[in-house]
Structures are given as structure tokens and as C-alpha cells.
Design an enzyme around this catalytic site. Structure first.
Site, short mmCIF file in Angstrom:
data_model
loop_
_atom_site.label_atom_id
_atom_site.label_comp_id
_atom_site.label_asym_id
_atom_site.label_seq_id
_atom_site.Cartn_x
_atom_site.Cartn_y
_atom_site.Cartn_z
N GLU A 235 -38.47 36.65 9.68
CA GLU A 235 -38.99 35.96 10.92
C GLU A 235 -37.89 34.78 11.30
O GLU A 235 -38.71 33.44 10.41
CB GLU A 235 -39.16 36.71 12.34
CG GLU A 235 -39.79 37.93 13.34
CD GLU A 235 -38.70 38.55 13.25
OE1 GLU A 235 -37.72 38.52 13.67
OE2 GLU A 235 -38.57 39.59 13.08
N ASP A 260 -31.66 56.10 19.33
CA ASP A 260 -33.08 55.82 19.83
C ASP A 260 -31.98 54.28 20.10
O ASP A 260 -31.96 53.05 21.14
CB ASP A 260 -34.30 55.03 19.13
CG ASP A 260 -34.83 54.32 19.78
OD1 ASP A 260 -35.32 54.83 21.22
OD2 ASP A 260 -35.55 53.35 19.97
#
Length: 317
Positions: A235, A260
Site C-alpha cells: 500500500e 462481485d
């Protein structure tokens, strides 16, 4: 009387050798007097400049001749006094720009006009930064809950496809169906999946060896009722990449993973600008990035680079 008192405080504070000047400036600034705030900011900048000068002097002293008549304690004493006043004069005459930033930050009487330091440094987009910050906080809280959940299985990343061509061929049917529902090109979804998984070479797998079939890096938040897999991920905090563990959604098959993804994008308000511009991949991925879909500041550019690559085109049916 209050105006005269404030003026007296400011006049006194201009003497950098007055040790109580900063306290008086602070009191003057609390009066919401713009002139007082400007003076306080200049004083703070003077202290900052003085610290820089002092550091440079120390470096110079380390190489100075100890026997030199210009290297005595008396000379240093008066030199420091000179540097202090020089720092004050520099800040009063425009300085290095620090005072201006301080005034801009502290002088906003309306909280909606407040400008974060990250924006002041990087000339960033405030709305985008706020959304990304809120999204990161939300994700961190949700991940912490899931990491303590025994149902979140420890996992790893490994190859799920032999090569990029197999990656495209196997994903094309599912990508085409999902793209039709979202109103975007299948090639765009394949490009995003390629960036997220390194062309299928870094797909999340459970400890049992079964694939989680998560090709879009969708994390398992507290609202997710299905299985999840906890794995190391990269991240970005601004432009700095950091590794952390996070829980990701797990699907029974690739088609379910694509379905999804469509529901995830269409079901959240912050992604509405992306959905509305799904027909333009460049705008779509830029809107996803701005809404906090990914923390990588180059995310949209990376996806578009794959989207426009000859390699991807050559693999398409």
C-alpha cells in the site's frame, strides 16, 4: 485599547532577544487579528532560519582554526546575536515563504477553507485526498477486525496462469460478461486485472492451495459475508510504498469474482463518477483512483499503459 495593546505586543516581539516575545505573539494571534498572525508567522520563520544558520555555523566551527582570533567565545557570542537579528530581518522581508504558508494555514476562520499540509506541499486535490484518507482509515479499521477473525485464512500469492496469453484467453468470457453489465470494454477489465495480479502471476491462494479468484484486489470489509484470505500487500502512503497484511475477498470461481467486482463498483456512491464514465477507460480509471480504489498514485496510468499495450492487443480473441 485592545488595538493599542496588540500593537504594543507586536512591537515588543520584533526584538528577537526578548525571550517572552513568542508568548505575547501567541496571545496576539489568538485575538484573530490578521496582523498579529502574520507577525507571529514571521517570528516563527525567523526561528527556523536561525536554526539553519546555527547548524551551518556548527559545521564551519568544526573545521575552523582553534587558534584563530576569530574563533573565540566572544566572537561567537556576537556572531550568534547577529545571526538572530539577520534571521528576523530576512523573515520580515519575505523570507523563505514559510510565514506565508503558516498564515494560510492558521488564518482560515472557516473550517471548510482549511488546507492540509499535504495539499500545501504538493498542490494536491483536496477533495480527492480527503476521500482517500477516509477510505484508508475505513479499510484499516475493517482489516483489523478481519485479522482477528479465525475465518480469515492465511494465504499467499502465486501464479494461477502459465503466461499472459493463457491469462487473457481464460478470463475473456468472464470479462466480456462483466464488461457488458458495467458498460466498459472487456479489454479495460483485463488490463486492470493484469495490473492487480501481474498478469496472473501473483494471484491470492488459500493455504490449501485453492485460488481465491480475486483478480481486482477487493478487500474483505466488515460487510463481506463470504470467505476471505489474509495476505501481504503493498500500500502507498503518498508516494511511499509500505507492506502490510490485509484480508481479501475469496470467490468460488473466476466468474463470481468478476460479478462481485461489478457489484462492488456499482454499489458504492464514491464510484459513481467512474460508472458514469465507464465508456471512457482513461476517465474511468482516473475516477476510481480519485475515489480511493487504490493507494498507488500511479494506478490509473499503469492500467492505461497495459490497456494501450501491443501485448494485450495481441492476446485478444
Amino acid at each position: 485599547m485592545d488595538v493599542l495593546n496588540t500593537k504594543s505586543q507586536l512591537e515588543s516581539a520584533r526584538n528577537v532577544h526578548d525571550l517572552s516575545s513568542l508568548n505575547r505573539l501567541r496571545e496576539a494571534a489568538y485575538s484573530k487579528d490578521d496582523k498579529a498572525l502574520k507577525e507571529a508567522a514571521q517570528q516563527f520563520e525567523a526561528i527556523f532560519v536561525q536554526m539553519m544558520l546555527k547548524s551551518m555555523r556548527k559545521a564551519q566551527d568544526a573545521m575552523a582554526d582553534k587558534d584563530s582570533p576569530f574563533n573565540t567565545e566572544e566572537v561567537k557570542f556576537y556572531r550568534d546575536m547577529h545571526d538572530k537579528q539577520l534571521a528576523q530581518d530576512l523573515s520580515s522581508g519575505g523570507g523563505v515563504g514559510l510565514a506565508e504558508i503558516i498564515v494560510q494555514q492558521l488564518g482560515q476562520h472557516d473550517i471548510n477553507d482549511y488546507i492540509p499540509a499535504s495539499v500545501a506541499r504538493n498542490d494536491g486535490n483536496l477533495a480527492s485526498l480527503n476521500r482517500q484518507r477516509e477510505f484508508r482509515i475505513e479499510q484499516a479499521q475493517q482489516t483489523a477486525e478481519l485479522l482477528s477473525d479465525p475465518q480469515s485464512q492465511q494465504a499467499f500469492k502465486t501464479a494461477a496462469f502459465s503466461n499472459p496469453q493463457e491469462f487473457v484467453e481464460q478470463l475473456w468470457p468472464a470479462a466480456s460478461k462483466a464488461a457488458e453489465e458495467l458498460g466498459i470494454e472487456p479489454r479495460a477489465l483485463l488490463a486492470q486485472a493484469a495490473v492487480e495480479t501481474g498478469w496472473g502471476q501473483h494471484v491470492i491462494h488459500h493455504g490449501s492451495g485453492n485460488s481465491a479468484n480475486n483478480l481486482f484486489g477487493i478487500k474483505a470489509n466488515s460487510n463481506w459475508q463470504g470467505e476471505s484470505a489474509t495476505v501481504n500487500t503493498m500500500e502507498f502512503d503518498g508516494t511511499v510504498a509500505r507492506q502490510q497484511r490485509a484480508a481479501f475477498r475469496s470467490y468460488d470461481n473466476l466468474q463470481q469474482g468478476f460479478e462481485d467486482y461489478v457489484q462492488f463498483i456499482r454499489g458504492q456512491e464514491r464510484y459513481r463518477p467512474a460508472v458514469e464514465n465507464a465508456g471512457d477507460p482513461k476517465t474511468y480509471f482516473k475516477a476510481l483512483q480519485d475515489a480511493g480504489y487504490a493507494t498507488d498514485p500511479q494506478y490509473a496510468d499503469k492500467v492505461m499503459a497495459v490497456y494501450n499495450s501491443d501485448s494485450l492487443r495481441s492476446y485478444l480473441p
